[in-house]
Design a protein around this motif. Structure first.
Motif, PDB file in Angstrom:
ATOM      1  N   VAL A   1       0.835  -1.208   0.000  1.00 44.88           N
ATOM      2  CA  VAL A   1       0.000   0.000   0.000  1.00 44.88           C
ATOM      3  C   VAL A   1       0.866   1.253   0.000  1.00 44.88           C
ATOM      4  CG1 VAL A   1      -1.629   1.362   1.374  1.00 44.88           C
ATOM      5  CG2 VAL A   1      -1.991  -1.096   1.089  1.00 44.88           C
ATOM      6  N   GLY A   2       1.881   1.276   0.851  1.00 44.10           N
ATOM      7  CA  GLY A   2       2.745   2.444   0.946  1.00 44.10           C
ATOM      8  C   GLY A   2       3.503   2.720  -0.329  1.00 44.10           C
ATOM      9  N   VAL A   3       4.102   1.680  -0.898  1.00 48.31           N
ATOM     10  CA  VAL A   3       4.883   1.857  -2.128  1.00 48.31           C
ATOM     11  C   VAL A   3       3.978   2.250  -3.292  1.00 48.31           C
ATOM     12  CG1 VAL A   3       6.291   0.652  -3.847  1.00 48.31           C
ATOM     13  CG2 VAL A   3       6.774   0.363  -1.410  1.00 48.31           C
ATOM     14  N   ALA A   4       2.815   1.613  -3.410  1.00 49.55           N
ATOM     15  CA  ALA A   4       1.893   1.946  -4.495  1.00 49.55           C
ATOM     16  C   ALA A   4       1.410   3.394  -4.381  1.00 49.55           C
ATOM     17  CB  ALA A   4       0.711   0.983  -4.488  1.00 49.55           C
ATOM     18  N   THR A   5       1.152   3.835  -3.153  1.00 49.47           N
ATOM     19  CA  THR A   5       0.699   5.214  -2.949  1.00 49.47           C
ATOM     20  C   THR A   5       1.768   6.209  -3.383  1.00 49.47           C
ATOM     21  OG1 THR A   5      -0.717   4.559  -1.089  1.00 49.47           O
ATOM     22  CG2 THR A   5      -0.097   6.880  -1.231  1.00 49.47           C
ATOM     23  N   VAL A   6       3.002   5.957  -2.968  1.00 54.73           N
ATOM     24  CA  VAL A   6       4.096   6.868  -3.323  1.00 54.73           C
ATOM     25  C   VAL A   6       4.354   6.846  -4.829  1.00 54.73           C
ATOM     26  CG1 VAL A   6       6.595   7.188  -3.129  1.00 54.73           C
ATOM     27  CG2 VAL A   6       5.203   6.923  -1.081  1.00 54.73           C
ATOM     28  N   LYS A   7       4.257   5.669  -5.452  1.00 61.83           N
ATOM     29  CA  LYS A   7       4.419   5.596  -6.904  1.00 61.83           C
ATOM     30  C   LYS A   7       3.385   6.466  -7.606  1.00 61.83           C
ATOM     31  CE  LYS A   7       6.611   1.207  -8.124  1.00 61.83           C
ATOM     32  NZ  LYS A   7       6.418  -0.090  -8.834  1.00 61.83           N
ATOM     33  N   GLY A   8       2.144   6.363  -7.149  1.00 60.36           N
ATOM     34  CA  GLY A   8       1.084   7.161  -7.751  1.00 60.36           C
ATOM     35  C   GLY A   8       1.321   8.649  -7.584  1.00 60.36           C
ATOM     36  N   LEU A   9       1.745   9.063  -6.393  1.00 59.50           N
ATOM     37  CA  LEU A   9       2.015  10.481  -6.143  1.00 59.50           C
ATOM     38  C   LEU A   9       3.181  10.979  -6.979  1.00 59.50           C
ATOM     39  CD1 LEU A   9       1.632  10.466  -2.251  1.00 59.50           C
ATOM     40  CD2 LEU A   9       0.035  11.473  -3.901  1.00 59.50           C
ATOM     41  N   ALA A  10       4.218  10.146  -7.092  1.00 63.19           N
ATOM     42  CA  ALA A  10       5.389  10.540  -7.874  1.00 63.19           C
ATOM     43  C   ALA A  10       5.049  10.658  -9.359  1.00 63.19           C
ATOM     44  CB  ALA A  10       6.521   9.537  -7.658  1.00 63.19           C
ATOM     45  N   LEU A  11       4.231   9.746  -9.856  1.00 58.76           N
ATOM     46  CA  LEU A  11       3.819   9.813 -11.256  1.00 58.76           C
ATOM     47  C   LEU A  11       2.982  11.060 -11.517  1.00 58.76           C
ATOM     48  CD1 LEU A  11       2.896   6.090 -11.979  1.00 58.76           C
ATOM     49  CD2 LEU A  11       4.657   7.425 -13.154  1.00 58.76           C
ATOM     50  N   ALA A  12       2.126  11.397 -10.559  1.00 56.73           N
ATOM     51  CA  ALA A  12       1.236  12.547 -10.746  1.00 56.73           C
ATOM     52  C   ALA A  12       1.971  13.879 -10.655  1.00 56.73           C
ATOM     53  CB  ALA A  12       0.124  12.503  -9.707  1.00 56.73           C
ATOM     54  N   THR A  13       3.041  13.925  -9.864  1.00 54.28           N
ATOM     55  CA  THR A  13       3.723  15.202  -9.617  1.00 54.28           C
ATOM     56  C   THR A  13       5.085  15.318 -10.299  1.00 54.28           C
ATOM     57  OG1 THR A  13       4.764  14.338  -7.605  1.00 54.28           O
ATOM     58  CG2 THR A  13       2.600  15.406  -7.364  1.00 54.28           C
ATOM     59  N   GLY A  14       5.657  14.171 -10.686  1.00 53.87           N
ATOM     60  CA  GLY A  14       6.995  14.194 -11.260  1.00 53.87           C
ATOM     61  C   GLY A  14       8.092  14.353 -10.231  1.00 53.87           C
ATOM     62  N   LYS A  15       7.747  14.196  -8.943  1.00 51.50           N
ATOM     63  CA  LYS A  15       8.728  14.345  -7.870  1.00 51.50           C
ATOM     64  C   LYS A  15       9.496  13.044  -7.662  1.00 51.50           C
ATOM     65  CE  LYS A  15       7.220  18.499  -7.042  1.00 51.50           C
ATOM     66  NZ  LYS A  15       8.032  19.711  -7.318  1.00 51.50           N
ATOM     67  N   PRO A  16      10.764  13.107  -7.228  1.00 51.92           N
ATOM     68  CA  PRO A  16      11.552  11.899  -6.993  1.00 51.92           C
ATOM     69  C   PRO A  16      11.162  11.181  -5.708  1.00 51.92           C
ATOM     70  CG  PRO A  16      12.830  13.834  -6.419  1.00 51.92           C
ATOM     71  CD  PRO A  16      11.552  14.334  -7.038  1.00 51.92           C
ATOM     72  N   VAL A  17      11.622   9.936  -5.592  1.00 56.99           N
ATOM     73  CA  VAL A  17      11.306   9.086  -4.438  1.00 56.99           C
ATOM     74  C   VAL A  17      12.597   8.536  -3.852  1.00 56.99           C
ATOM     75  CG1 VAL A  17      10.170   6.963  -3.664  1.00 56.99           C
ATOM     76  CG2 VAL A  17       9.065   8.422  -5.371  1.00 56.99           C
ATOM     77  N   VAL A  18      12.662   8.507  -2.533  1.00 56.07           N
ATOM     78  CA  VAL A  18      13.756   7.828  -1.833  1.00 56.07           C
ATOM     79  C   VAL A  18      13.142   6.791  -0.899  1.00 56.07           C
ATOM     80  CG1 VAL A  18      15.461   9.666  -1.965  1.00 56.07           C
ATOM     81  CG2 VAL A  18      13.803   9.682  -0.117  1.00 56.07           C
ATOM     82  N   GLY A  19      13.824   5.660  -0.754  1.00 52.72           N
ATOM     83  CA  GLY A  19      13.325   4.586   0.090  1.00 52.72           C
ATOM     84  C   GLY A  19      14.263   4.327   1.252  1.00 52.72           C
TER      85      GLY A  19
END
Length: 238
Positions: free
Chosen positions: A76-94
């Motif tokens: 759930v957490g990873v899928a949520t962040v993926k969706g937010l990153a795709l929508a905003t173009g912002k990078p992700v760190v894990g």
């Protein structure tokens, strides 16, 4: 301008979201409830952004705890962040859930042994020491029975995590005065601690491409275990 990060932790039932600006925690929502992460994650994020008068577009990056931990929660957490990153173009760190917990035992006199309850009488475990203001792993994260982990302890150790709570009597019985424990409010991972690790990773440009962003489970899922047990000539249904 200080980096603004939204960091999510869904590795345990005590899910949390933190909003940070540089080295400052702006706000955090932590709820250890029976409701699912999918029910409360987005409302918690919206609350933090609304109170801080920020939009998703004003964030610099997203942080997410990759695991180990609850398989469903991590997805759930990873899928949520993926969706937010795709929508905003912002990078992700894990970041690691175990390192996140180690951060909640700052500058101890002993090595920190993080135990996260993995169910099935097993523990997600990692050992850490402090270096440069952050906990650094002494060995690889792994999953093992608590008895096996305790056989390897020969010195005084500080224990933190839900596994340390669940098996405290066993730990004390085996180690006696060599066992030390953090206070109970520090025994569950917090997104605010994960945010500090995420900020360090972001500043070091350790972002993760979305096509390879996945939970870090450490052990096999039930479906993978059943598949591994299936005879090679067994027909595949479907």
């Amino acid at each position: 301008m200080a980096e603004c990060l939204l960091t999510i932790d869904t590795s345990t039932p005590a899910g949390s979201v933190a909003l940070s600006r540089g080295d400052e925690l702006v706000g955090e929502v932590l709820l250890n409830l029976r409701s699912t992460h999918s029910d409360r994650l987005l409302p918690a994020m919206q609350q933090l952004l609304r109170e801080a008068e920020l939009s998703l577009a004003e964030l610099d990056a997203f942080g997410v705890v990759l695991g180990p931990g609850s398989f469903t929660g991590l997805r759930v957490g990873v899928a949520t962040v993926k969706g937010l990153a795709l929508a905003t173009g912002k990078p992700v760190v894990g970041v690691s859930s175990l390192q996140t917990l180690a951060l909640q035992a700052p500058y101890p006199a002993y090595p920190v042994s993080v135990w996260l309850d993995a169910r099935k009488q097993e523990i997600y475990a990692g050992r850490y020491h402090w270096e440069g203001g952050l906990p650094v792993a002494l060995d690889e994260e792994r999953v093992a029975p608590p008895e096996v982990l305790l056989e390897e302890v020969s010195e005084e150790m500080l224990f933190v995590g839900s596994g340390a709570v669940a098996y405290r009597s066993l730990i004390v019985r085996r180690l006696g005065s060599r066992a030390h424990f953090v206070p109970w409010p520090l025994q569950q991972p917090r997104a605010s601690s994960a945010a500090a690790l995420a900020l360090s990773a972001f500043r070091n440009r350790e972002t993760i491409p979305l096509e390879v962003l996945e939970p870090r489970y450490i052990r096999l899922s039930e479906a993978e275990i059943m598949l591994a047990k299936r005879p090679a000539d067994s027909p595949i249904e479907g």
